[in-house]
Design an enzyme around this catalytic site. Structure first.
Site, short mmCIF file in Angstrom:
data_model
loop_
_atom_site.label_atom_id
_atom_site.label_comp_id
_atom_site.label_asym_id
_atom_site.label_seq_id
_atom_site.Cartn_x
_atom_site.Cartn_y
_atom_site.Cartn_z
N ASP A 88 0.79 -1.14 -0.16
CA ASP A 88 -0.10 -0.09 0.05
C ASP A 88 0.73 1.35 -0.07
O ASP A 88 0.27 2.46 -0.04
CB ASP A 88 -0.98 -0.01 1.25
CG ASP A 88 -0.34 0.10 2.55
OD1 ASP A 88 0.82 0.13 2.59
OD2 ASP A 88 -1.19 0.28 3.50
N SER A 89 2.10 1.08 -0.08
CA SER A 89 3.10 2.32 -0.28
C SER A 89 2.97 2.66 -1.69
O SER A 89 3.17 3.88 -1.96
CB SER A 89 4.41 1.63 -0.16
OG SER A 89 4.77 0.51 -0.84
N ASP A 103 -1.20 -6.10 -0.67
CA ASP A 103 -1.39 -5.62 0.72
C ASP A 103 -2.73 -5.11 0.89
O ASP A 103 -3.28 -4.22 0.12
CB ASP A 103 -0.27 -4.38 0.82
CG ASP A 103 0.17 -3.81 2.12
OD1 ASP A 103 -0.28 -4.58 3.22
OD2 ASP A 103 0.94 -3.10 2.20
N LYS A 138 -1.38 -9.28 2.70
CA LYS A 138 -0.45 -9.01 4.14
C LYS A 138 -1.60 -8.03 4.75
O LYS A 138 -2.07 -7.11 4.09
CB LYS A 138 0.54 -8.28 3.75
CG LYS A 138 1.16 -7.70 4.81
CD LYS A 138 2.78 -7.15 4.35
CE LYS A 138 2.73 -5.71 3.84
NZ LYS A 138 2.25 -4.76 4.71
N GLU A 183 -1.77 -5.29 8.45
CA GLU A 183 -0.89 -4.73 9.70
C GLU A 183 -1.55 -5.03 10.95
O GLU A 183 -2.92 -5.05 11.22
CB GLU A 183 -0.82 -3.25 9.46
CG GLU A 183 0.15 -2.98 8.27
CD GLU A 183 0.20 -1.36 8.04
OE1 GLU A 183 -0.09 -0.65 8.90
OE2 GLU A 183 0.51 -1.12 7.15
N GLU A 201 9.03 -4.20 10.74
CA GLU A 201 9.40 -2.91 9.95
C GLU A 201 9.85 -2.02 11.30
O GLU A 201 9.16 -1.63 12.12
CB GLU A 201 8.16 -2.34 9.42
CG GLU A 201 8.61 -0.85 8.71
CD GLU A 201 7.80 -0.47 7.56
OE1 GLU A 201 6.63 -1.24 7.39
OE2 GLU A 201 7.87 0.81 7.38
#
Ligand code: KIV
Length: 304
Positions: free
Chosen positions: A64-65, A103, A133, A135, A202
């Site tokens: 999602d960057s 993501d 993925k 978070e 991270e």
């Protein structure tokens, strides 16, 4: 240009990927068992995915960057499911061998477990991804369990979790106190128990990431988490020097593509302005006979 669709083996051959075996979550596990580092980078489009596959990467994360490095948003919060699926599809068209991980964007899995499962499913069903993925730690266990139960491999993400930027306050490193480090280790063990096949860690102290990696049987993929993880990931635009706003301390720039890109644009502008481009080499011609026939026809029709 060929008009027939290339076969899978032609595509694999073009990708230089015929000799490489498809990477799966099982490959991740085997690599950890053999203490072989897992390589992962992000991609958001077809040409980057193709280049990463040809280079021999183990896994591609459509992160999602995307929000920040491609779409220009100030954080990752603005990117939507539709944005993510659109870019995942492009990546899936370019890469065959690497394990493809989509993501899950902000608010695609937090509101309810049902929504989390449905959105996770879209990454596989519509966009060609092979895993997702998300978070978070203990607060995400229910969602992780339900997605895994639906047959979708899940990668966790702990430490600096950019979707929580408003709760964290900044992009600074995480888990630097004994208490926070203990909590991160507990979260990691819970995610493993809930069925995650791997875990991104991270921006945390290197020795903590190493300890977590040793305590888990699933592989850890570090970003800003030192050399003790089972694999490494970076944001490709950081690695290539294509993201202008800031460079985290943990990023190593392997190229500075921004400068040659700008130079190429300046050269193009100068050549078009100076009427040097397009030249004969880059123009399409027609035969003298056809040209003469055209002119004769135009004259005959009284055209100018
Ligand atoms: O969105 C992303 O690119 C990521 C990586 C930094 C792990 O989550």
């Amino acid at each position: 240009m060929s008009t027939t669709a290339p076969t899978l083996s032609t595509k694999l051959a073009q990708n230089g990927a015929l000799e490489r075996k498809k990477v799966t979550t099982a490959t991740f596990r085997q690599k950890k068992e053999r203490a072989e580092p897992i390589t992962m980078l992000t991609a958001y489009d077809y040409p980057t995915a193709l280049a990463l596959d040809q280079a021999g990467i183990d896994s591609i994360l459509v992160g999602d960057s995307l929000a920040m490095v491609v779409l220009g948003y100030p954080s990752t919060l603005s990117v939507t499911m539709e944005d993510m699926l659109h870019h995942c599809k492009a990546v899936a068209r370019g890469a065959r061998v690497p394990l493809l991980i989509g993501d899950m964007p902000f608010m695609s899995y937090q509101a309810s477990v049902e929504e989390a499962v449905r959105n996770a499913g879209r990454f596989l069903q519509e966009a060609g991804m092979e895993a997702v993925k998300l978070e978070g730690g203990r607060e995400r266990l229910e969602a992780v369990r339900a997605i895994v139960a639906a047959g979708i491999p899940v990668m966790g993400h702990l430490g600096l979790t950019p979707q929580s930027i408003n709760a964290l306050g900044s992009f600074r490193p995480q888990a630097r106190t004994a208490r926070a480090a203990q909590r991160l280790l507990e979260d990691a063990l819970m995610l493993e128990e809930a069925g995650c096949f791997g875990l991104v860690i991270e921006s945390v102290p290197a020795r903590l990431a190493e300890l977590v990696s040793k305590r888990l049987s699933i592989p850890t993929i570090g970003i800003g988490a030192g050399a003790g993880c089972d694999g490494q990931v970076l944001v490709t635009h950081d690695l290539l020097g294509l993201f202008d706003r800031f460079t985290p301390k943990f990023v190593k720039k392997y190229a500075d593509l921004r400068t040659p890109m700008q130079q190429a644009f300046e050269a193009y502008i100068a050549e078009v302005s100076g009427r040097q481009f397009p030249d004969a080499e880059h123009s399409v011609e027609m035969s003298d006979e056809e040209w003469a026939a055209l002119l004769a026809g135009l004259d005959g029709a009284g055209a100018h």
